[in-house]
Design a protein around this motif. Sequence first.
Motif, PDB file in Angstrom:
ATOM      1  N   PHE A   8       0.835  -1.200   0.000  1.00 35.57           N
ATOM      2  CA  PHE A   8       0.000   0.000   0.000  1.00 35.57           C
ATOM      3  C   PHE A   8       0.874   1.257   0.000  1.00 35.57           C
ATOM      4  O   PHE A   8       0.616   2.202  -0.753  1.00 35.57           O
ATOM      5  N   SER A   9       1.905   1.272   0.829  1.00 37.04           N
ATOM      6  CA  SER A   9       2.783   2.438   0.943  1.00 37.04           C
ATOM      7  C   SER A   9       3.478   2.737  -0.376  1.00 37.04           C
ATOM      8  O   SER A   9       3.563   3.897  -0.791  1.00 37.04           O
ATOM      9  N   LEU A  10       3.988   1.710  -1.026  1.00 39.77           N
ATOM     10  CA  LEU A  10       4.637   1.912  -2.324  1.00 39.77           C
ATOM     11  C   LEU A  10       3.663   2.495  -3.337  1.00 39.77           C
ATOM     12  O   LEU A  10       3.999   3.421  -4.084  1.00 39.77           O
ATOM     13  N   GLN A  11       2.457   1.963  -3.334  1.00 42.39           N
ATOM     14  CA  GLN A  11       1.438   2.442  -4.274  1.00 42.39           C
ATOM     15  C   GLN A  11       1.079   3.898  -3.983  1.00 42.39           C
ATOM     16  O   GLN A  11       1.032   4.732  -4.886  1.00 42.39           O
ATOM     17  N   GLN A  12       0.835   4.216  -2.727  1.00 45.42           N
ATOM     18  CA  GLN A  12       0.439   5.578  -2.358  1.00 45.42           C
ATOM     19  C   GLN A  12       1.564   6.582  -2.623  1.00 45.42           C
ATOM     20  O   GLN A  12       1.327   7.650  -3.169  1.00 45.42           O
ATOM     21  N   TYR A  13       2.766   6.231  -2.226  1.00 43.58           N
ATOM     22  CA  TYR A  13       3.897   7.148  -2.344  1.00 43.58           C
ATOM     23  C   TYR A  13       4.213   7.463  -3.803  1.00 43.58           C
ATOM     24  O   TYR A  13       4.724   8.533  -4.112  1.00 43.58           O
ATOM     25  N   GLY A  14       3.856   6.556  -4.684  1.00 46.58           N
ATOM     26  CA  GLY A  14       4.097   6.770  -6.101  1.00 46.58           C
ATOM     27  C   GLY A  14       3.043   7.624  -6.792  1.00 46.58           C
ATOM     28  O   GLY A  14       3.216   8.013  -7.940  1.00 46.58           O
ATOM     29  N   LYS A  15       1.953   7.940  -6.106  1.00 48.09           N
ATOM     30  CA  LYS A  15       0.898   8.761  -6.697  1.00 48.09           C
ATOM     31  C   LYS A  15       1.343  10.220  -6.758  1.00 48.09           C
ATOM     32  O   LYS A  15       2.122  10.678  -5.912  1.00 48.09           O
ATOM     33  N   PRO A  16       0.822  10.959  -7.734  1.00 51.88           N
ATOM     34  CA  PRO A  16       1.191  12.379  -7.844  1.00 51.88           C
ATOM     35  C   PRO A  16       0.924  13.145  -6.547  1.00 51.88           C
ATOM     36  O   PRO A  16      -0.128  12.979  -5.927  1.00 51.88           O
ATOM     37  N   ASP A  17       1.895  13.932  -6.148  1.00 52.27           N
ATOM     38  CA  ASP A  17       1.814  14.862  -5.017  1.00 52.27           C
ATOM     39  C   ASP A  17       1.868  14.207  -3.632  1.00 52.27           C
ATOM     40  O   ASP A  17       2.019  14.908  -2.637  1.00 52.27           O
ATOM     41  N   VAL A  18       1.732  12.894  -3.525  1.00 45.58           N
ATOM     42  CA  VAL A  18       1.727  12.256  -2.210  1.00 45.58           C
ATOM     43  C   VAL A  18       3.096  12.373  -1.545  1.00 45.58           C
ATOM     44  O   VAL A  18       3.198  12.772  -0.378  1.00 45.58           O
TER      45      VAL A  18
END
Length: 154
Positions: A8-18
């Motif tokens: 989840f963290s990898l996915q979220q951190y890779g999103k724009p602006d996160v």
Amino acid sequence: MSNPLWEFSLQQYGKPDVAEACLEAQDRFAANVNLLLYAAWLTCQGLELDAGQWRSLESELQPWHQQVVVPLRELRRRWRQVPAAAGLRQQLKVLELEAEQEQQRQIWGWHQRARAQDAGPAGLRRQLEQLLSAAADDSERSRLLQRLTVLLLA
């Protein structure tokens, strides 16, 4: 390492602006990015922690965070000004990521022992408020809390 929190963290951190918002929380409000991501993961699972649980988790993570993660980050940042250290900076970046992974392993282990409760309305915002230290400019803190809440639930 593979567990639902890390994925989840990898996915979220890779999103724009996160990443930018998380790093702003880290630099301006002494937030632990891994805990911000854990709060978001909990919310997505319909769970939340109470203030005592957050204090317990932060206390458990504190030695690793202060003795390993923070010094690696500070050294990597200081070496930005040393062009000849670019290769070493890259190695530090790898070590810092490994230290962050270890911290996530610690969070996951703690989570498996803890009893999170069902999240109520505004669960993520309430949890993030506990993780961002109070500052002189409360309007900036509120703005960042709103931004993180939107970004991490997108």
